[in-house]
Structure formats: C-alpha cells, structure tokens
Design a protein around this motif. Structure first.
Motif, PDB file in Angstrom:
ATOM      1  N   UNK A  26     -65.497  -4.319 -43.580  1.00 19.54           N
ATOM      2  CA  UNK A  26     -66.095  -4.929 -42.395  1.00 19.54           C
ATOM      3  C   UNK A  26     -65.980  -4.027 -41.176  1.00 19.54           C
ATOM      4  N   UNK A  27     -65.076  -3.067 -41.223  1.00 12.42           N
ATOM      5  CA  UNK A  27     -64.989  -2.085 -40.137  1.00 12.42           C
ATOM      6  C   UNK A  27     -66.047  -1.005 -40.302  1.00 12.42           C
ATOM      7  N   UNK A  28     -66.323  -0.643 -41.553  1.00 10.95           N
ATOM      8  CA  UNK A  28     -67.243   0.466 -41.801  1.00 10.95           C
ATOM      9  C   UNK A  28     -68.713   0.089 -41.646  1.00 10.95           C
ATOM     10  N   UNK A  29     -69.044  -1.176 -41.752  1.00 12.05           N
ATOM     11  CA  UNK A  29     -70.461  -1.546 -41.864  1.00 12.05           C
ATOM     12  C   UNK A  29     -71.180  -1.697 -40.538  1.00 12.05           C
ATOM     13  N   UNK A  30     -70.481  -1.655 -39.395  1.00 18.34           N
ATOM     14  CA  UNK A  30     -71.132  -1.957 -38.115  1.00 18.34           C
ATOM     15  C   UNK A  30     -70.963  -0.797 -37.130  1.00 18.34           C
ATOM     16  N   UNK A  31     -71.788  -0.760 -36.064  1.00 20.24           N
ATOM     17  CA  UNK A  31     -71.714   0.359 -35.113  1.00 20.24           C
ATOM     18  C   UNK A  31     -70.639   0.206 -34.038  1.00 20.24           C
ATOM     19  N   UNK A  32     -70.123  -1.009 -33.829  1.00 20.02           N
ATOM     20  CA  UNK A  32     -69.123  -1.220 -32.767  1.00 20.02           C
ATOM     21  C   UNK A  32     -67.985  -2.072 -33.322  1.00 20.02           C
ATOM     22  N   UNK A  33     -66.765  -1.694 -32.995  1.00 16.94           N
ATOM     23  CA  UNK A  33     -65.572  -2.478 -33.334  1.00 16.94           C
ATOM     24  C   UNK A  33     -64.928  -2.931 -32.021  1.00 16.94           C
ATOM     25  N   UNK A  38     -56.892   4.535 -35.573  1.00 16.83           N
ATOM     26  CA  UNK A  38     -57.052   3.947 -36.909  1.00 16.83           C
ATOM     27  C   UNK A  38     -58.521   3.608 -37.163  1.00 16.83           C
ATOM     28  N   UNK A  39     -59.155   2.915 -36.233  1.00 15.77           N
ATOM     29  CA  UNK A  39     -60.551   2.519 -36.415  1.00 15.77           C
ATOM     30  C   UNK A  39     -61.459   3.749 -36.442  1.00 15.77           C
ATOM     31  N   UNK A  40     -61.198   4.702 -35.566  1.00 13.24           N
ATOM     32  CA  UNK A  40     -62.070   5.878 -35.488  1.00 13.24           C
ATOM     33  C   UNK A  40     -62.034   6.692 -36.778  1.00 13.24           C
ATOM     34  N   UNK A  41     -60.938   6.642 -37.489  1.00 13.49           N
ATOM     35  CA  UNK A  41     -60.862   7.369 -38.755  1.00 13.49           C
ATOM     36  C   UNK A  41     -61.492   6.576 -39.892  1.00 13.49           C
ATOM     37  N   UNK A  42     -61.404   5.257 -39.808  1.00 14.98           N
ATOM     38  CA  UNK A  42     -62.019   4.443 -40.867  1.00 14.98           C
ATOM     39  C   UNK A  42     -63.538   4.454 -40.732  1.00 14.98           C
ATOM     40  N   UNK A  43     -64.042   4.432 -39.519  1.00 12.75           N
ATOM     41  CA  UNK A  43     -65.489   4.468 -39.282  1.00 12.75           C
ATOM     42  C   UNK A  43     -65.779   5.509 -38.206  1.00 12.75           C
ATOM     43  N   UNK A  44     -66.254   6.669 -38.631  1.00 18.69           N
ATOM     44  CA  UNK A  44     -66.426   7.784 -37.692  1.00 18.69           C
ATOM     45  C   UNK A  44     -67.732   7.736 -36.936  1.00 18.69           C
ATOM     46  N   UNK A  45     -68.518   6.680 -37.106  1.00 19.84           N
ATOM     47  CA  UNK A  45     -69.707   6.532 -36.283  1.00 19.84           C
ATOM     48  C   UNK A  45     -69.552   5.359 -35.301  1.00 19.84           C
ATOM     49  N   UNK A  73     -68.367   2.891 -32.213  1.00 17.51           N
ATOM     50  CA  UNK A  73     -67.840   2.856 -30.850  1.00 17.51           C
ATOM     51  C   UNK A  73     -66.730   1.817 -30.800  1.00 17.51           C
ATOM     52  N   UNK A  74     -65.810   2.009 -29.861  1.00 14.07           N
ATOM     53  CA  UNK A  74     -64.677   1.098 -29.731  1.00 14.07           C
ATOM     54  C   UNK A  74     -64.805   0.318 -28.427  1.00 14.07           C
ATOM     55  N   UNK A  91     -56.893   5.743 -23.668  1.00 10.19           N
ATOM     56  CA  UNK A  91     -56.609   5.630 -25.095  1.00 10.19           C
ATOM     57  C   UNK A  91     -57.814   5.979 -25.950  1.00 10.19           C
ATOM     58  N   UNK A  92     -59.000   6.013 -25.340  1.00  8.65           N
ATOM     59  CA  UNK A  92     -60.176   6.444 -26.094  1.00  8.65           C
ATOM     60  C   UNK A  92     -61.248   5.404 -26.307  1.00  8.65           C
ATOM     61  N   UNK A  93     -61.156   4.267 -25.605  1.00  8.16           N
ATOM     62  CA  UNK A  93     -62.175   3.234 -25.801  1.00  8.16           C
ATOM     63  C   UNK A  93     -63.491   3.644 -25.153  1.00  8.16           C
ATOM     64  N   UNK A  94     -64.596   3.157 -25.727  1.00  8.08           N
ATOM     65  CA  UNK A  94     -65.910   3.434 -25.154  1.00  8.08           C
ATOM     66  C   UNK A  94     -66.351   2.318 -24.216  1.00  8.08           C
TER      67      UNK A  94
END
Length: 524
Positions: A263-270, A328-335, A337-338, A358-361
């Motif tokens: 469910x993390x990998x399938x979408x463009x934004x977490x 963690x999220x950025x490595x699981x889904x490299x496309x 946005x956070x 921290x790196x959020x978009x």
C-alpha cells in the motif's frame, strides 16, 4: 498530471523492481457537470408550499412556475405534493410567476420551513448546507434568487470574521480561461515527480470503516476527474480502489491499519498523520459496531471489536525520529512524495520547519475546526489553534527561514467552501484539504451520528450493509464532481475581482484581507 521532472526511462532505472509491481492501468473519470438531484423525494426545503382543498386542479400553478414545483402527472387527476425544495421562496414574490398569487382559487400558501431553524449549527448554518447541496446538484454557484447567505457562517470567529477587500472594479481585465488554479506539490527539485493538481485542494483522509465504501470510492473518482487526490485515511484499501491509485494518498497513522509495503508502493503520495486538529492528543477510535467483516478483513482485525489508534507514534519523539520515518518510506517507494500532517500547537511553526528539514514535501496543518461527528466537541473547540492563525504563523516563519519556496503548505480543519479556500491561501497556504464539505455534497445534515451505532442514517459515514445501499456510486461521484466545478467557478471569480492570474499569486496576500474585529467595513 505532470508525472516527473526526469525522463520516464531514467525514473524506471532508479526504481527498485518491485516498486511498480502492483501498478495497473488507471481509469479516467469525466469532470463534465451533469445534473445530480437529491436522492430523496422530499428533500429538506427552505420554504414549504401547501395546497388546500380549494384547489380545482386548473393547472395554473404548474403553468407559471419555472422551477417545476407543481407536478401533475399525465393521467392523474390530482397534483402530487409540491416539490418545495425547488421553490426559491421570497424572491419569487417579486416576479410575475409567483404561484401563490397566480392561483385563481387562492389555494396555495408559502411558509418558511420551521425545520430550517433546527438545521445546521453556527459553523455550518442552514443556508450553507442548502447552498452546498445546490452546488452538488447543479455544478454552479447558487443563483442569487435563492437568497442563500452561504459564504460565511455564524460562528463569529475564524473565517467568518475575515473578508476580502475587493476593489470597486478589477485592476486588470482577465478572462476566466486565463486564470490558473493549479498548484505544485513537490518544490524540492529532488528528482521525484513534480506532481501538479488542477485545483488547490484535495480530499482529506477518511478510512473505510469511518465512511462507507461508496463514499470512499466517490471521493477518489471525483479526485481523478479533477486531477487531484483523495486520502485513504487509516484503514487500508479495497481492491476497487486500484484503478485510481494515481490519485490516492496512503495514510500512515499510529495504528498502522492497512499499512503494508504494497500500500506504500502503489500510490504517488504517502501521508504521515501525527495528529488530527479536531482531537489532538486523543488518537482514533472505530467503534465495534462499525467494524464489519469487510472492515475487519482490510484492517486485519477481529470482527466487532473496537479499534484504537493510539497517540502519539511511540517511535517518534524528535525530528530525527521523524526523519527516520521519512527515509523508510522514501526507500520503499522511490517515486513517492511525503506529506506530514500535524495539528496546530502553539509551536507549530517550529514543528513545520523541523518537518521540512526532515525531508517532507508537503506540510499539512490541521486546525481545530475540522473533524466529523466522531470527534468530541470539547476537543474540537478547545485544544488546537484555529487554522487561520496557524497558517499565517507557519508561512511567515518558513519565509524567514528561507524554506518557503521549497515546501508546499496545505491547510485543513474547517474549510467549508471556495471562500474559505481563498482566505486560507491568502493567509499563506498553497492549498487546502477538504473533508466535511464532500460529505455535505452527498447529503450530510450534520446530525453527528457518524460514530454511533450503525453510523450515518443517510448511508454516508457507515459500514452497515443496509444503510450503505442508500447511495449509488455514480450519483455520489457526480455530486462531488459538481461541487468541485462550482467551487472552481467561485475561486476564479474571486481571483478575477482581485486582478490575479493564478492562485499562486494569492499566497500570503494578507493585504487583500480584513478582519471585522478591526474594521466596521463588512466588505464586498
């Protein structure tokens, strides 16, 4: 949607093989406005029309009324009950088609519906509910003859005390098609997709469990139509959501319900949800009655037991801990946005700049006016900072820190209509998240029964099989599509009157606002 700032071939090269494994063809939904009248035969009306026994069924009322309030079906001798919700009321008295006056037998009378006095509340008064229903039905702002006072509520605070300082005439002539209402969601230029949405809002997180599957699907289908997003809330995904993955946000909240690698990998934004503005410090609670077999299956829980989302994340007590979450999220889904959703404590500006570091978009500020009937009133009214104060404070702080151009600032918590959206942007937000307004478009009457027993009696915020079937998916989707269309028309009108060619030109323009506590001018 602008997919990426880097070529597709290059993007695929940097992705892990399994990141795209779950993706499937996406489904387009039209944003064309189509009539979507109320699903109730006798919708709540502002005025009521009564027909007495003196009626001789001459048909004069049906002949003069342009709103089709009076219906005499072919082959019938007697009129059906007047469709009072179509009547425009007092404004009709000034016209030559006033049925009460035209009736030769004086058999008709019009009265204001006493139910209107009990409908709504100070933040969502009856006129605002009726106007939202009208926009969801027609796709356009309510006509002036309806006389709805819907642009502000009666709370005597917040957005209800803020007005735009419109000039007598627009500073420059601008056509509607010259105005850009889109916003960019990734400003970091970090190689991840530079997602852009066509309207400055997207749908807030509502889980399957808190709302019905039809409600959740309708929200994301409308988001797909308007090239925007909807959020899963904390509860996982139905398989029927897959065709709309490009317009979904996976929410990672403290209970981690529905959070899996897939469910993390399938979408463009977490979206990380650290707190909800309506009930900061309280976490979430899905009562056992709403935990049906379908909900329990998705959440991997036991049917019928109450489900709790604790507060806070027990793995996050610092910005450094937050950064680990993001990595963690950025490595699981490299496309992906956070987005980081936080409530509005007094030091929200420090929280925001820390989240940026921290790196959020996307920094998503959730103020204290939001929440459904499931949020306790004592929490909604007394804990978090009102969003209009938080947005301005965070915007100024990010500007001072030199970070404002690198992060997208989103506001939520009591955004009810296009005028609230414009005010939030003028205070410093790039865009907003909406929630309750979408439910109102589906017929919500703010009865606050969202979390009680079987849930919403109108079939919106419920998982009861008998109640869910009250609403059809196509109808629900069209109602939200229509509401978005009406909002965009109103937003374009506001920008035109201010002489602005894009919604981004409105960001932080507090000089265009005034607060009624400091002026006697009611504004225009």
């Amino acid at each position: 949607m602008e997919k990426s700032s880097v070529p597709e071939k290059e993007l695929n090269h940097i992705l892990p093989a399994n990141t795209l494994k779950t993706r499937m063809p996406q489904v387009a939904v039209s944003r064309e406005v189509k009539p979507a009248p109320s699903r109730y035969r006798n919708e709540i009306a502002k005025f009521l029309i009564f027909r007495s026994d003196d009626c001789v069924h001459c048909g004069k009322c049906a002949e003069v009324c342009p709103y089709h309030v009076h219906v005499l079906k072919p082959g019938y001798k007697y009129f059906a009950s007047p469709k009072s919700h179509l009547c425009i009321g007092n404004a009709c008295e000034q016209a030559d088609h006033f049925c009460v006056r035209a009736c030769p037998q004086k058999a008709l009378r019009m009265v204001e519906n006493p139910m209107i006095k009990a409908l709504g509340d100070y933040r969502w008064p009856a006129d605002m509910l009726l106007a939202t229903w009208k926009m969801a039905e027609t796709g356009s702002p309510p006509p002036p003859e309806c006389e709805y006072d819907y642009r502000v509520g009666r709370s005597e605070g917040g957005f209800d005390r803020i007005r735009f300082k419109f000039p007598e005439k627009p500073p420059v002539p601008i056509r509607d098609d010259e105005i850009d209402t889109g916003i960019l969601l990734n400003r970091r230029d970090d190689g991840r997709p530079r997602l852009r949405i066509d309207v400055p809002w997207y749908g807030g997180g509502m889980s399957f469990g808190s709302v019905s599957n039809v409600t959740q699907l309708a929200k994301v289908r409308a988001a797909a139509a308007w090239n925007s997003f909807s959020c899963s809330g904390e509860g996982g995904y139905m398989e029927r959501m897959r065709p709309y993955d490009d317009h979904m946000i996976t929410q990672v909240a403290t209970g981690l319900f529905g959070v899996r690698e897939e469910t993390i990998q399938r979408v463009p934004i977490i979206e990380f949800k650290y707190a909800q503005g309506a009930k900061p410090g309280l976490g979430g609670h899905l009562l056992g009655d709403k935990n049906t077999p379908a909900v329990a299956k998705i959440r991997e829980a036991v049917v019928g037991i109450s489900l709790f989302s604790p507060f806070p994340f027990h793995s996050v007590y610092s910005i450094e801990d937050h950064m680990k979450h993001i990595d963690w999220i950025k490595h699981v889904n490299r496309r992906a946005l956070i987005s980081t959703k936080v409530s509005t404590p007094t030091d929200v500006d420090m929280v925001a700049v820390g989240s940026y570091s921290a790196g959020t978009h996307i920094i998503h500020l959730d103020g204290g006016y939001g929440g459904t009937g499931a949020a306790p009133d004592i929490a909604k009214k007394n804990i978090a900072m009102p969003i209009e104060y938080a947005v301005a404070k965070v915007h100024r702080f990010l500007v001072d820190e030199g970070a404002r151009d690198k992060v997208t600032l989103i506001a939520s918590g009591g955004i009810r209509n296009a005028h609230d959206i414009a005010k939030a942007i003028a205070l410093g937000a790039d865009g907003v998240v909406v929630g309750t307004a979408e439910l109102v478009a589906l017929g919500c009457i703010r009865c606050s029964r969202c979390s009680a027993g079987r849930g919403c009696p109108r079939g919106i915020a419920t998982t009861d099989p008998g109640l869910v079937t009250q609403m059809e998916l196509e109808w629900a989707t069209q109602r939200i599509v229509n509401l978005y269309s009406a909002w965009r028309q109103e937003l374009v009108d506001i920008l035109k009157r201010l002489g602005l060619r894009s919604v981004s030109e409105l960001v932080g323009r507090t000089d265009l606002l005034m607060h009624l506590d400091y002026t006697n001018d009611e504004g225009r």
